[in-house]
Scaffold this motif. Structure first.
Motif, PDB file in Angstrom:
ATOM      1  N   VAL A 301       0.868  -1.158   0.057  1.00  0.00           N
ATOM      2  CA  VAL A 301       0.000  -0.052  -0.071  1.00  0.00           C
ATOM      3  C   VAL A 301       0.816   1.153  -0.015  1.00  0.00           C
ATOM      4  CG1 VAL A 301      -1.733   1.313   1.576  1.00  0.00           C
ATOM      5  CG2 VAL A 301      -2.118  -1.131   0.965  1.00  0.00           C
ATOM      6  N   LEU A 451      -2.237  -5.491  -6.014  1.00  0.00           N
ATOM      7  CA  LEU A 451      -1.683  -4.098  -5.707  1.00  0.00           C
ATOM      8  C   LEU A 451      -0.133  -4.041  -6.239  1.00  0.00           C
ATOM      9  CD1 LEU A 451      -3.006  -3.507  -2.408  1.00  0.00           C
ATOM     10  CD2 LEU A 451      -3.598  -2.310  -4.468  1.00  0.00           C
ATOM     11  N   ILE A 597      -5.668   4.584  -4.463  1.00  0.00           N
ATOM     12  CA  ILE A 597      -4.955   3.678  -3.310  1.00  0.00           C
ATOM     13  C   ILE A 597      -4.972   4.727  -2.081  1.00  0.00           C
ATOM     14  CG2 ILE A 597      -3.240   2.350  -2.646  1.00  0.00           C
ATOM     15  CD1 ILE A 597      -4.813   1.029  -5.056  1.00  0.00           C
TER      16      ILE A 597
END
Length: 676
Positions: A301, A451, A597
């Protein structure tokens, strides 16, 4: 003297040759001291010879991986504690990794290092080759003393490499943080060895293997090892040094640290869990699983929202380390419940990912190094369109990006596919709670993989595609000869790991058989060129078939275009909603690419925004994303330590009478305790 079963005293065995390669690296480092400022000698001789030593180490370790263990006792060290070394399947595997990756990085370094790096070239060569030698000796160590000596040597040499450009204040801070976390982790490792030797006073690994620890002592040793090696690997919340040190270090050093040095921590965890400890407890695996998953999700992330290309790769390394710890946790769970074949599958996935990550992350870091030297820019917002000026770097980096994104037919896909296969067999665990938890973990791993692909698209697209965002990018130059050699070597590893998984698993098989008592070698060998982890009816993967299918699809598409359109080509400006004046400002920025994100995972971040107002004379917009763990944990901890230091500092009065009073009071207290 080296021993390996029964052999003639004059016969050289694998361990002798490995130590000879290590000695050659040390000699190259010493030669760098004598050639302190001779850049040509350092770049064109010392680094290429160091790469050749890496290739030799790879060949020796490859031969040793299928041989019986070898041990050696060298008459150096302390009088009653000489250096003990051991070359077994686990150490041979990691020596292969160190040798193979260092060969490519050393070749790249021969063209990368130049004057103006802050440290004289010869001193860089000394620190660099000492770093390589210490990593090799860490995985060979067979007692706590030599392990800690080499572990600290590895930390110190890498610290000086990180701070090569030491005149920059930010680099000084990054180096200090790295050294601080490394030494705190070393304390945990040292205490772990103290528990493992069980008050015998014998710190050899052979003695530790012979001890039968109580469940409590074994658990304490495991937790200390997790803390110590986790600090070096960068698991949550001990990850804070990694995004600072990797951007500060020269790119070949970043490649070695991320691609190889982090794996020495994985080696340490495996050595203690499956070799020095004789038991595995189910909650150990669960703790590793949770920590690994949290680390992987956190890393990916944060990688997705970075605007500095080296910080992005550093957070990506945190993500991959998390996946490795997740796989180790699953292997411990399977082993604790006596499911050895499944433990072997999980451990195979971990070791495959260790190797694959070493190649593609090293390649990504050296690729960023080539971009940094050509443009003097690390900020993604000032790059773009470099595929026109740096086609070699762009196309090779694209292959590393595909491997990092976990796409076939590269090694990153095989390792992640094997890891997911391990989770698919977890419902056979006898614990209902774990059977409920593991599918959730598998789903999160799939999210992390998605991701990671998103992050790699951003990385490659912003740097190499579109239009240049700065005029100076038109002056960018492609990689030099030595740099290309190093990158080609690393990309060949990415491709080979993707196309020949069956053959590579045969090299992993001796390790898993030693660690967990089972292996996958016979199972996958029965599938021929198809990779069959358990049974053909459950799952299989054919990399050669996939590659041929992709190549055939491209060939058919090319022929159809040639037949029906006769090779005609028409160039026209792209449709832009009727706006004719296009420029680089109309492209998606790194901040814009990561904005979705950032919005979805906003609770993960500490975001500071600087937004424009109606009274601004020119555009103004800035968003900075910070690590909340700094503010939740490290800044309060630093404040407490600083207060304690001030309090203790008051004891230092500068007067001899006060110091004599301290001594007198201490003596009275000691006599009182002894009397009682």
């Amino acid at each position: 003297m080296t021993t390996s079963g029964l052999h003639a005293a004059a016969q050289w065995v694998h361990l002798d040759w490995v130590l000879l390669v290590v000695a050659a690296w040390l000699l190259l480092g010493v030669a760098g001291i004598f050639a302190l400022r001779h850049l040509t000698l350092v770049a064109k001789v010392l680094f290429p010879v160091g790469g050749a030593c890496g290739l030799a180490l790879f060949g020796i370790a490859l031969s040793a991986a299928l041989s019986s263990p070898e041990v050696a006792v060298l008459p150096i060290g302390l009088p009653s504690l000489p250096f003990h070394f051991r070359l077994d399947s686990l150490s041979a595997f990691f020596l292969m990794l160190i040798g193979c990756v260092s060969a490519g990085v050393s070749a790249f370094a021969a063209g990368y290092f130049r004057q103006g790096e802050g440290t004289p070239p010869g001193l860089l060569a000394f620190e660099y080759h000492l770093f390589l030698a210490s990593m090799a000796l860490v995985v060979l160590a067979d007692d706590a003393y030599v392990f800690m000596v080499m572990w600290e040597t590895m930390a110190l040499s890498s610290f000086f490499l990180v701070t090569a450009n030491h005149r920059i204040v930010e680099i000084q801070r990054a180096g200090y943080l790295y050294l601080l976390v490394a030494h705190i982790g070393s304390i945990g490792i040292l205490l772990c060895f103290g528990v493992l030797q069980a008050n015998t006073g014998d710190y050899t690994f052979a003695n530790m293997r012979a001890q039968a620890l109580s469940p409590l002592s074994a658990s304490i040793a495991f937790l200390l090892a997790l803390f110590g090696f986790g600090a070096k690997a960068g698991i949550l919340p001990l990850h804070v040094w990694l995004p600072e040190a990797h951007p500060a270090a020269p790119s070949p050093v970043s490649a070695l640290m991320s691609g190889v040095m982090l794996k020495t921590a994985i080696y340490g965890v495996l050595r203690i869990l499956f070799d020095l400890l004789h038991t595995q407890v189910w909650w150990w695996g669960l703790l590793l699983l949770v920590l690994g998953l949290a680390t992987a999700l956190f890393g990916v992330v944060f990688a997705a929202v970075q605007v500095d290309m080296k910080r992005m790769l550093a957070y990506s390394s945190i993500e991959n380390i998390g996946l490795m710890f997740t796989g180790i946790g699953l292997a411990v769970l399977f082993s604790a419940y006596g499911m050895q074949p499944m433990a072997a599958l999980a451990l195979t996935a971990v070791l495959y990912h260790v190797t694959s990550h070493a190649f593609f992350k090293s390649l990504l870091f050296v690729g960023t190094g080539a971009v940094l030297h050509a443009t003097s820019e690390r900020n993604l917002g000032k790059l773009g369109g470099l595929i026109r000026y740096m086609p070699w770097v762009a196309w090779i980096t694209l292959l590393a990006v595909l491997a990092s994104a976990g796409l076939p037919p590269f090694g990153g896909f095989v390792s992640e596919w094997l890891l997911l296969q391990s989770f698919l067999f977890s419902p056979s665990l006898p614990s209902p709670f774990l059977n409920m938890l593991i599918p959730v973990v598998a789903a999160l791993i799939a999210l992390i993989a998605a991701l990671a692909g998103y992050t790699m698209v951003k990385f490659f697209g912003i740097i190499f595609l579109g239009q240049p965002r700065e005029d100076k990018l038109a002056q960018a130059h492609d990689a030099g000869g030595w740099e290309r050699v190093g990158m080609l070597w690393l990309v060949s590893g990415c491709v080979a790991l993707g196309l020949f998984p069956v053959q590579f698993i045969a090299l992993i098989d001796p390790v898993t058989r030693t660690m967990v008592g089972a292996g996958m070698g016979n199972t996958v060998a029965a599938g021929g060129w198809l990779l069959v982890p358990v049974a053909m009816e459950r799952a299989s993967y054919g990399p050669a078939i996939f590659l041929l299918g992709v190549a055939a699809s491209f060939a058919i598409a090319f022929l159809l275009v040639r037949i029906f359109y006769h090779g005609r080509l028409r160039r026209a400006p792209p449709w832009d909603c009727g706006y004719p004046w296009q420029n680089a400002r109309m492209q998606d920025t790194a901040e814009g690419f990561g904005q979705p994100i950032r919005q979805i995972f906003e609770p993960f971040f500490r975001i500071e925004r600087e937004l424009p107002t109606p009274f601004d004379r020119q555009p103004r917009y800035h968003v900075s994303v910070g690590d909340p763990i700094w503010h939740w944990l490290y800044l309060p901890l630093a404040s407490v330590v600083e207060r304690l230091a001030r309090l203790i500092g008051r004891l230092q009065q500068g007067r001899i009478a006060v110091y004599l009073l301290y001594s007198f009071v201490t003596l009275l207290l000691v006599l009182t305790v002894v009397k009682q």
